[in-house]
Design a protein around this motif. Structure first.
Motif, mmCIF file in Angstrom:
data_model
loop_
_atom_site.group_PDB
_atom_site.id
_atom_site.type_symbol
_atom_site.label_atom_id
_atom_site.label_comp_id
_atom_site.label_asym_id
_atom_site.label_seq_id
_atom_site.Cartn_x
_atom_site.Cartn_y
_atom_site.Cartn_z
ATOM 1 N N ALA A 106 0.818 -1.213 0.000
ATOM 2 C CA ALA A 106 0.000 0.000 0.000
ATOM 3 C C ALA A 106 0.858 1.273 0.000
ATOM 4 C CB ALA A 106 -0.926 0.000 1.213
ATOM 5 N N ASP A 107 2.108 1.170 0.470
ATOM 6 C CA ASP A 107 3.015 2.324 0.510
ATOM 7 C C ASP A 107 3.657 2.620 -0.845
ATOM 8 O OD1 ASP A 107 2.732 2.704 3.316
ATOM 9 O OD2 ASP A 107 4.271 1.173 3.698
ATOM 10 N N ILE A 108 3.652 1.660 -1.741
ATOM 11 C CA ILE A 108 4.426 1.784 -2.978
ATOM 12 C C ILE A 108 4.051 3.002 -3.820
ATOM 13 C CG2 ILE A 108 4.967 0.677 -5.192
ATOM 14 C CD1 ILE A 108 5.121 -1.982 -3.665
ATOM 15 N N PRO A 109 2.783 3.309 -4.039
ATOM 16 C CA PRO A 109 2.495 4.502 -4.848
ATOM 17 C C PRO A 109 3.090 5.784 -4.261
ATOM 18 C CG PRO A 109 0.553 3.120 -4.708
ATOM 19 C CD PRO A 109 1.562 2.555 -3.737
ATOM 20 N N ALA A 110 2.984 5.981 -2.949
ATOM 21 C CA ALA A 110 3.548 7.184 -2.320
ATOM 22 C C ALA A 110 5.071 7.160 -2.369
ATOM 23 C CB ALA A 110 3.066 7.303 -0.876
ATOM 24 N N VAL A 111 5.664 5.998 -2.164
ATOM 25 C CA VAL A 111 7.122 5.882 -2.227
ATOM 26 C C VAL A 111 7.596 6.165 -3.646
ATOM 27 C CG1 VAL A 111 9.046 4.236 -2.095
ATOM 28 C CG2 VAL A 111 7.361 4.337 -0.250
ATOM 29 N N HIS A 112 6.895 5.625 -4.629
ATOM 30 C CA HIS A 112 7.296 5.859 -6.010
ATOM 31 C C HIS A 112 7.177 7.331 -6.378
ATOM 32 C CE1 HIS A 112 6.870 5.757 -10.471
ATOM 33 N NE2 HIS A 112 8.004 5.109 -10.294
ATOM 34 N N GLU A 113 6.141 7.979 -5.892
ATOM 35 C CA GLU A 113 5.989 9.415 -6.139
ATOM 36 C C GLU A 113 7.174 10.196 -5.560
ATOM 37 O OE1 GLU A 113 3.041 12.878 -4.578
ATOM 38 O OE2 GLU A 113 2.078 11.056 -5.323
ATOM 39 N N LEU A 114 7.584 9.822 -4.346
ATOM 40 C CA LEU A 114 8.774 10.461 -3.751
ATOM 41 C C LEU A 114 10.028 10.129 -4.537
ATOM 42 C CD1 LEU A 114 8.316 10.052 0.114
ATOM 43 C CD2 LEU A 114 8.240 12.151 -1.237
ATOM 44 N N GLU A 115 10.155 8.894 -4.956
ATOM 45 C CA GLU A 115 11.310 8.461 -5.745
ATOM 46 C C GLU A 115 11.459 9.326 -6.991
ATOM 47 O OE1 GLU A 115 14.384 5.536 -7.090
ATOM 48 O OE2 GLU A 115 13.580 6.089 -5.136
ATOM 49 N N CYS A 116 10.373 9.550 -7.683
ATOM 50 C CA CYS A 116 10.411 10.357 -8.911
ATOM 51 C C CYS A 116 10.747 11.813 -8.601
ATOM 52 C CB CYS A 116 9.086 10.262 -9.645
ATOM 53 S SG CYS A 116 8.781 8.625 -10.348
ATOM 54 N N ARG A 117 10.270 12.312 -7.486
ATOM 55 C CA ARG A 117 10.566 13.685 -7.076
ATOM 56 C C ARG A 117 12.030 13.842 -6.662
ATOM 57 N NH1 ARG A 117 8.381 16.059 -1.490
ATOM 58 N NH2 ARG A 117 9.920 17.696 -1.306
ATOM 59 N N LEU A 118 12.535 12.876 -5.894
ATOM 60 C CA LEU A 118 13.878 12.998 -5.329
ATOM 61 C C LEU A 118 14.975 12.576 -6.305
ATOM 62 C CD1 LEU A 118 13.103 11.599 -1.768
ATOM 63 C CD2 LEU A 118 13.332 13.997 -2.457
ATOM 64 N N PHE A 119 14.682 11.647 -7.195
ATOM 65 C CA PHE A 119 15.682 11.116 -8.124
ATOM 66 C C PHE A 119 15.138 11.149 -9.558
ATOM 67 C CE2 PHE A 119 16.056 8.746 -4.075
ATOM 68 C CZ PHE A 119 17.261 9.256 -3.642
ATOM 69 N N PRO A 120 14.866 12.317 -10.087
ATOM 70 C CA PRO A 120 14.212 12.386 -11.400
ATOM 71 C C PRO A 120 14.979 11.684 -12.517
ATOM 72 C CG PRO A 120 14.998 14.562 -10.715
ATOM 73 C CD PRO A 120 15.183 13.641 -9.554
ATOM 74 N N VAL A 121 16.289 11.662 -12.443
ATOM 75 C CA VAL A 121 17.086 11.037 -13.503
ATOM 76 C C VAL A 121 17.193 9.530 -13.311
ATOM 77 C CG1 VAL A 121 19.393 10.950 -14.538
ATOM 78 C CG2 VAL A 121 18.397 13.142 -13.911
#
Length: 155
Positions: free
Chosen positions: A4-19
């Motif tokens: 259940a955490d994966i969508p929020a974690v992925h959103e942060l991942e994309c924000r923090l590590f865009p490349v």
């Protein structure tokens, strides 16, 4: 970390590590391998503000990811996540904990050094934008190294 955490974690991942952001499916795949993986999240006020993951295949643990939202840095979240990864490595009987850190991220390097990690190698142009990765290692073995920052490193 749960599914259940994966969508929020992925959103942060994309924000923090865009490349270098991991695809969402990678988090799903990692969580599915509980026998060799350990993932966790840090929350504040019901919101995920950090996450970390570990792969352990005795005798080596490898920090797969660790991240904290910038507005929550310097509040001990990264230290708490790293401490838990090191403790999990001990529980899984790892002798060494390895990680890659961007050569242009002195803040993260300093955190790892406070925990006793030492640079052992450089991977040239490891990241998609061409930045080198520093390979760092914390030796656990039987020496009983601490999992909290060394007193000498604090002003």
């Amino acid at each position: 970390m749960t599914a259940a955490d994966i969508p929020a974690v992925h959103e942060l991942e994309c924000r923090l590590f865009p490349v270098d952001a991991w695809p969402l499916q990678m988090f799903v795949d990692e969580l599915a391998q509980a026998e060799t993986r350990h993932y966790l999240v840090a929350e504040r006020a019901g919101r995920i503000v950090g996450y970390a993951g570990l792969m352990c295949m005795e005798p080596i643990s490898d920090v797969q990811t660790i991240a904290v939202v910038p507005e929550q840095e310097s509040q001990g979240i990264g230290s708490a996540l790293l401490t838990e990864l090191i403790e999990e490595s001990r529980r899984r009987r790892a002798e060494d904990v390895l990680l890659e850190v961007r050569a242009d991220n002195p803040r993260a390097q300093q955190l790892y050094r406070r925990y006793g990690f030492q640079q052992i190698h450089v991977r040239p142009r490891y990241y998609r934008d061409g930045v080198d990765a520093l390979i760092m290692r914390l030796r656990l073995g039987t020496r009983g190294l601490h999992t909290t920052p060394r007193e000498a490193d604090h002003p």
